[in-house]
Design a protein around this motif. Sequence first.
Motif, PDB file in Angstrom:
ATOM      1  N   UNK A  24       0.817  -1.224   0.000  1.00 52.49           N
ATOM      2  CA  UNK A  24       0.000   0.000   0.000  1.00 52.49           C
ATOM      3  C   UNK A  24       0.845   1.265   0.000  1.00 52.49           C
ATOM      4  N   UNK A  25       1.948   1.260   0.799  1.00 50.07           N
ATOM      5  CA  UNK A  25       2.819   2.434   0.790  1.00 50.07           C
ATOM      6  C   UNK A  25       3.516   2.562  -0.563  1.00 50.07           C
ATOM      7  N   UNK A  26       3.892   1.427  -1.166  1.00 52.74           N
ATOM      8  CA  UNK A  26       4.502   1.460  -2.489  1.00 52.74           C
ATOM      9  C   UNK A  26       3.574   2.074  -3.530  1.00 52.74           C
ATOM     10  N   UNK A  27       2.291   1.731  -3.448  1.00 47.42           N
ATOM     11  CA  UNK A  27       1.324   2.314  -4.385  1.00 47.42           C
ATOM     12  C   UNK A  27       1.236   3.828  -4.217  1.00 47.42           C
ATOM     13  N   UNK A  28       1.284   4.284  -2.970  1.00 49.54           N
ATOM     14  CA  UNK A  28       1.233   5.727  -2.722  1.00 49.54           C
ATOM     15  C   UNK A  28       2.458   6.426  -3.305  1.00 49.54           C
ATOM     16  N   UNK A  29       3.635   5.805  -3.129  1.00 49.51           N
ATOM     17  CA  UNK A  29       4.863   6.392  -3.681  1.00 49.51           C
ATOM     18  C   UNK A  29       4.797   6.413  -5.210  1.00 49.51           C
ATOM     19  N   UNK A  30       4.321   5.317  -5.800  1.00 46.72           N
ATOM     20  CA  UNK A  30       4.235   5.240  -7.259  1.00 46.72           C
ATOM     21  C   UNK A  30       3.277   6.283  -7.830  1.00 46.72           C
ATOM     22  N   UNK A  31       2.200   6.561  -7.104  1.00 42.48           N
ATOM     23  CA  UNK A  31       1.240   7.551  -7.601  1.00 42.48           C
ATOM     24  C   UNK A  31       1.873   8.933  -7.718  1.00 42.48           C
ATOM     25  N   UNK A  32       2.898   9.206  -6.878  1.00 46.25           N
ATOM     26  CA  UNK A  32       3.609  10.476  -6.964  1.00 46.25           C
ATOM     27  C   UNK A  32       4.773  10.409  -7.953  1.00 46.25           C
ATOM     28  N   UNK A  33       5.351   9.206  -8.084  1.00 46.50           N
ATOM     29  CA  UNK A  33       6.544   9.064  -8.917  1.00 46.50           C
ATOM     30  C   UNK A  33       6.220   9.106 -10.412  1.00 46.50           C
ATOM     31  N   UNK A  38      -2.711  11.391 -26.880  1.00 48.91           N
ATOM     32  CA  UNK A  38      -1.799  11.157 -25.757  1.00 48.91           C
ATOM     33  C   UNK A  38      -1.722  12.367 -24.843  1.00 48.91           C
ATOM     34  N   UNK A  39      -1.518  12.142 -23.550  1.00 48.94           N
ATOM     35  CA  UNK A  39      -1.402  13.268 -22.613  1.00 48.94           C
ATOM     36  C   UNK A  39      -0.267  14.199 -23.027  1.00 48.94           C
ATOM     37  N   UNK A  40      -0.511  15.494 -22.872  1.00 48.65           N
ATOM     38  CA  UNK A  40       0.535  16.477 -23.135  1.00 48.65           C
ATOM     39  C   UNK A  40       0.548  17.042 -24.532  1.00 48.65           C
ATOM     40  N   UNK A  41      -0.155  16.429 -25.483  1.00 51.28           N
ATOM     41  CA  UNK A  41      -0.172  16.974 -26.839  1.00 51.28           C
ATOM     42  C   UNK A  41      -1.036  18.230 -26.892  1.00 51.28           C
ATOM     43  N   UNK A  42      -0.650  19.149 -27.743  1.00 45.83           N
ATOM     44  CA  UNK A  42      -1.438  20.344 -28.004  1.00 45.83           C
ATOM     45  C   UNK A  42      -2.142  20.172 -29.348  1.00 45.83           C
ATOM     46  N   UNK A  43      -3.411  20.558 -29.405  1.00 46.53           N
ATOM     47  CA  UNK A  43      -4.190  20.442 -30.634  1.00 46.53           C
ATOM     48  C   UNK A  43      -4.701  21.805 -31.066  1.00 46.53           C
ATOM     49  N   UNK A  44      -4.742  22.015 -32.373  1.00 51.97           N
ATOM     50  CA  UNK A  44      -5.373  23.218 -32.904  1.00 51.97           C
ATOM     51  C   UNK A  44      -6.354  22.791 -33.990  1.00 51.97           C
ATOM     52  N   UNK A  45      -7.558  23.320 -33.925  1.00 46.61           N
ATOM     53  CA  UNK A  45      -8.609  22.935 -34.873  1.00 46.61           C
ATOM     54  C   UNK A  45      -8.496  23.780 -36.128  1.00 46.61           C
ATOM     55  N   UNK A  46      -8.333  23.128 -37.268  1.00 48.17           N
ATOM     56  CA  UNK A  46      -8.341  23.831 -38.551  1.00 48.17           C
ATOM     57  C   UNK A  46      -9.772  24.031 -39.029  1.00 48.17           C
ATOM     58  N   UNK A  66       7.173  10.959 -16.018  1.00 49.12           N
ATOM     59  CA  UNK A  66       6.603  11.338 -17.312  1.00 49.12           C
ATOM     60  C   UNK A  66       6.965  12.773 -17.672  1.00 49.12           C
ATOM     61  N   UNK A  67       6.941  13.668 -16.688  1.00 47.58           N
ATOM     62  CA  UNK A  67       7.265  15.069 -16.941  1.00 47.58           C
ATOM     63  C   UNK A  67       8.727  15.225 -17.346  1.00 47.58           C
ATOM     64  N   UNK A  68       9.612  14.480 -16.701  1.00 51.12           N
ATOM     65  CA  UNK A  68      11.022  14.535 -17.078  1.00 51.12           C
ATOM     66  C   UNK A  68      11.219  14.049 -18.514  1.00 51.12           C
ATOM     67  N   UNK A  69      10.525  12.967 -18.880  1.00 57.20           N
ATOM     68  CA  UNK A  69      10.636  12.470 -20.247  1.00 57.20           C
ATOM     69  C   UNK A  69      10.164  13.518 -21.249  1.00 57.20           C
ATOM     70  N   UNK A  70       9.086  14.242 -20.903  1.00 53.31           N
ATOM     71  CA  UNK A  70       8.585  15.288 -21.792  1.00 53.31           C
ATOM     72  C   UNK A  70       9.587  16.427 -21.920  1.00 53.31           C
ATOM     73  N   UNK A  71      10.223  16.791 -20.815  1.00 54.12           N
ATOM     74  CA  UNK A  71      11.228  17.857 -20.852  1.00 54.12           C
ATOM     75  C   UNK A  71      12.384  17.471 -21.768  1.00 54.12           C
ATOM     76  N   UNK A  72      12.835  16.230 -21.639  1.00 52.63           N
ATOM     77  CA  UNK A  72      13.943  15.766 -22.484  1.00 52.63           C
ATOM     78  C   UNK A  72      13.547  15.810 -23.964  1.00 52.63           C
ATOM     79  N   UNK A  73      12.338  15.319 -24.280  1.00 51.67           N
ATOM     80  CA  UNK A  73      11.878  15.291 -25.670  1.00 51.67           C
ATOM     81  C   UNK A  73      11.772  16.701 -26.242  1.00 51.67           C
ATOM     82  N   UNK A  74      11.166  17.613 -25.488  1.00 57.51           N
ATOM     83  CA  UNK A  74      10.981  18.971 -25.982  1.00 57.51           C
ATOM     84  C   UNK A  74      12.307  19.707 -26.108  1.00 57.51           C
ATOM     85  N   UNK A  75      13.237  19.460 -25.181  1.00 55.84           N
ATOM     86  CA  UNK A  75      14.541  20.110 -25.249  1.00 55.84           C
ATOM     87  C   UNK A  75      15.308  19.643 -26.482  1.00 55.84           C
TER      88      UNK A  75
END
Length: 336
Positions: free
Chosen positions: A57-66, A155-163, A71-80
């Motif tokens: 149960x404590x592991x699940x709580x840690x994973x929910x924050x981790x 996918x989470x994090x994508x930006x969309x613009x409607x043509x 994912x955010x770090x991976x996005x930063x690397x990709x965008x950079x």
Amino acid sequence: MRHLRVLCAIADTGSVHKAARELGLAQPSLSTQLRRIERTLGAQLFVRARTGCRPTPLGLAVLSRARPLVAELAAIVTETRAAAARAADGFQLRIGATASRAIPGWLRLLRARLPRIEPTLRMSGSANALLEMVAAGRLDTAFVHEVEGSALRVPPGLRLRVLVEREPQFVTLAADHPAASRRQVSLSDLAGDRWMVDSTVDGEWDALCRVLRAAGLDSEILHGDYLTAYSLAAIGEVVTVSQPTAHPRPDCAIRPLEGDPIGVRLLLAARTESELDDVYPELQEAYWAVARDAPAYRQWLARARVPDEPEPSDPREAVCRLVTGRPGTAAGPRRP
């Protein structure tokens, strides 16, 4: 952050051995890291058994924050990496797209405005696959069609613009088909015809099935690519769904369907708003150029305007009035 990735890998694979292989580490080394993490936190995060590891149960709580942090770090690397590539000479702008007559003009306009950038193109019938490639950093942007009634998996994090919020889909039939003499074609006019659509295009097969069922028709639907479909339509073997911007052929007629029962939303996707800003104006210009060049679509746009209002000089105004009931631009709002 390395420790958080370790915890996510163990949870995702359910095994220290599999997680070590995924992370490129020796299993003893990963086991030592896990024990060190648990000592630091002062609690056991995983229950070990012969069947594998499962979070406490404590592991699940840690994973929910981790997980969001990883994912955010991976996005930063990709965008950079993408930003660094844009700053380099000879940067390749990696574009993905579903089929559209606007694409050649879009590429031409981008090359004219950005001579140091060489656009490359990846075509696919699957809008969902293209969006995944943008999210993973394998494409910089994608121009896709979302078929009405079959929402795309964005996918989470994508930006969309409607043509275009809703582009009607037309029907292509033989030039000597009895219904070709009509300005608009009803589905009942095609009750005796076989249809052909490309089932690899996300949502298209399902949309046609829904529309035919709603009209009380049990028409035969064949699978085939659209080049084959148009060739067979020309000799009266099938009728097929077509984009309104499709180029007219002397042996085929392109007509609106009465009531516009099939529609798509045209979207541009990227990872950041700045990436959308870089390419959207050229796409918008290219799309409306081919819209004006398509006689059936141009006539449909003229009829779509609000009665008793002056006819708009720009076809984008007609689409906006039809969709929203007020003047404006057919390019919809930016969405996160």
